[in-house]
Design a protein around this motif. Structure first.
Motif, mmCIF file in Angstrom:
data_model
loop_
_atom_site.group_PDB
_atom_site.id
_atom_site.type_symbol
_atom_site.label_atom_id
_atom_site.label_comp_id
_atom_site.label_asym_id
_atom_site.label_seq_id
_atom_site.Cartn_x
_atom_site.Cartn_y
_atom_site.Cartn_z
ATOM 1 N N VAL A 293 -11.316 1.918 2.191
ATOM 2 C CA VAL A 293 -10.265 2.788 2.707
ATOM 3 C C VAL A 293 -9.292 3.179 1.603
ATOM 4 N N ASN A 294 -8.765 4.388 1.732
ATOM 5 C CA ASN A 294 -7.734 4.867 0.817
ATOM 6 C C ASN A 294 -6.382 4.459 1.407
ATOM 7 N N ALA A 295 -5.912 3.288 1.022
ATOM 8 C CA ALA A 295 -4.669 2.737 1.574
ATOM 9 C C ALA A 295 -3.449 3.575 1.197
ATOM 10 N N ALA A 296 -3.568 4.460 0.219
ATOM 11 C CA ALA A 296 -2.441 5.317 -0.172
ATOM 12 C C ALA A 296 -2.024 6.243 0.971
ATOM 13 N N LEU A 297 -2.914 6.457 1.940
ATOM 14 C CA LEU A 297 -2.566 7.354 3.048
ATOM 15 C C LEU A 297 -1.756 6.674 4.140
ATOM 16 N N PHE B 270 -9.389 12.090 1.251
ATOM 17 C CA PHE B 270 -10.371 11.064 1.590
ATOM 18 C C PHE B 270 -9.658 9.907 2.265
ATOM 19 N N LEU B 271 -10.146 9.500 3.440
ATOM 20 C CA LEU B 271 -9.559 8.384 4.170
ATOM 21 C C LEU B 271 -10.401 7.117 4.038
ATOM 22 N N ALA B 272 -11.700 7.201 4.372
ATOM 23 C CA ALA B 272 -12.490 5.969 4.395
ATOM 24 C C ALA B 272 -13.984 6.242 4.308
ATOM 25 N N ARG B 273 -14.683 5.200 3.875
ATOM 26 C CA ARG B 273 -16.143 5.165 3.905
ATOM 27 C C ARG B 273 -16.513 3.884 4.646
ATOM 28 N N ILE C 45 0.389 14.820 -3.284
ATOM 29 C CA ILE C 45 -0.876 14.145 -3.006
ATOM 30 C C ILE C 45 -0.867 12.787 -3.706
ATOM 31 N N PRO C 46 -1.002 11.706 -2.931
ATOM 32 C CA PRO C 46 -0.979 10.382 -3.562
ATOM 33 C C PRO C 46 -2.287 10.094 -4.294
ATOM 34 N N GLU C 47 -2.185 9.313 -5.338
ATOM 35 C CA GLU C 47 -3.384 8.854 -6.033
ATOM 36 C C GLU C 47 -4.104 7.862 -5.114
ATOM 37 N N ASP C 48 -5.427 7.976 -5.034
ATOM 38 C CA ASP C 48 -6.193 7.080 -4.174
ATOM 39 C C ASP C 48 -5.887 5.622 -4.504
ATOM 40 N N LYS C 49 -5.789 4.831 -3.453
ATOM 41 C CA LYS C 49 -5.561 3.394 -3.604
ATOM 42 C C LYS C 49 -6.654 2.683 -2.800
ATOM 43 N N PRO C 50 -7.778 2.396 -3.445
ATOM 44 C CA PRO C 50 -8.905 1.817 -2.713
ATOM 45 C C PRO C 50 -8.669 0.371 -2.292
ATOM 46 N N LYS D 42 -6.412 8.578 15.005
ATOM 47 C CA LYS D 42 -7.769 8.180 14.629
ATOM 48 C C LYS D 42 -7.809 7.438 13.294
ATOM 49 N N THR D 43 -6.692 7.371 12.595
ATOM 50 C CA THR D 43 -6.637 6.661 11.317
ATOM 51 C C THR D 43 -6.153 5.216 11.471
ATOM 52 N N GLU D 44 -5.646 4.881 12.643
ATOM 53 C CA GLU D 44 -4.980 3.582 12.814
ATOM 54 C C GLU D 44 -5.845 2.393 12.462
ATOM 55 N N PHE D 45 -7.103 2.380 12.904
ATOM 56 C CA PHE D 45 -7.990 1.243 12.602
ATOM 57 C C PHE D 45 -8.109 1.043 11.095
ATOM 58 N N TYR D 46 -8.210 2.128 10.359
ATOM 59 C CA TYR D 46 -8.440 2.064 8.919
ATOM 60 C C TYR D 46 -7.186 1.717 8.125
ATOM 61 N N LEU D 47 -6.034 2.186 8.594
ATOM 62 C CA LEU D 47 -4.792 2.007 7.849
ATOM 63 C C LEU D 47 -3.932 0.855 8.352
ATOM 64 N N GLN D 48 -4.422 0.112 9.323
ATOM 65 C CA GLN D 48 -3.626 -1.006 9.831
ATOM 66 C C GLN D 48 -3.371 -2.033 8.739
ATOM 67 N N GLY D 49 -2.170 -2.463 8.632
ATOM 68 C CA GLY D 49 -1.837 -3.496 7.676
ATOM 69 C C GLY D 49 -1.499 -3.016 6.271
ATOM 70 N N TYR D 50 -1.494 -1.701 6.048
ATOM 71 C CA TYR D 50 -1.155 -1.208 4.703
ATOM 72 C C TYR D 50 0.209 -0.575 4.723
#
Length: 150
Positions: free
Chosen positions: A29-33, A91-94, A8-13, A142-150
């Motif tokens: 977003v939790n960019a660690a994911l 946790f993915l995003a708020r 489990i990665p440490e959250d990377k806000p 469904k995570t693509e919008f949130y994790l794009q660019g990380y």
């Protein structure tokens, strides 16, 4: 049943802003994911949408509203995640946009999350109306919008 070793990665806000329908939005977003593996362990996508009431311009919450909604979101997150060493959810995003606050998770066992959320609904122990949707998303599309660019 196949077993996986999951670290489990440490959250990377990370924080980013967006604009949709001429309204501003803020994503935490939790960019660690972005590089998380094995994705097939957390295939359920859980979205909880909380309806905000006390607003300022552009559908954003007032300070008073955040003082109500933030602790509620923290409590949801704590209970949906569960044990931090062996969590049931990541946790993915708020997302705050258009009079709503959305909390997004990747879930291992959907029944645990569903039972918890149903218990809140049936006991009416929530400060704001909310709804949730949980669906399988094997490819994490469904995570693509949130994790794009990380």
């Amino acid at each position: 049943m196949k077993e996986f070793k999951v670290e489990i990665p440490e959250d990377k806000p990370e924080l980013f802003k967006f604009n949709q329908d001429n309204l501003p939005g803020i994503v935490y977003v939790n960019a660690a994911l972005s590089g998380f593996e094995p994705k097939k362990v957390f295939v359920w996508h859980l979205s909880i949408i909380i309806n905000l009431e006390n607003l300022i311009e552009n559908g954003m919450p007032s300070i008073e509203e955040r003082e109500i909604v933030d602790p509620f979101g923290d409590e949801l997150e704590k209970n949906i995640r569960g044990d931090l060493e062996k969590p049931n959810a990541l946790f993915l995003a708020r997302v705050t946009w258009n009079a709503t606050r959305e909390l997004i998770f990747r879930v291992f066992d959907p029944e645990i999350a569903n039972d918890y959320l149903q218990s809140i609904i049936s006991s009416k122990s929530y400060p704001r109306e909310f709804d949730f949707r949980m669906e399988e998303d094997f490819e994490w599309q469904k995570t693509e919008f949130y994790l794009q660019g990380y």
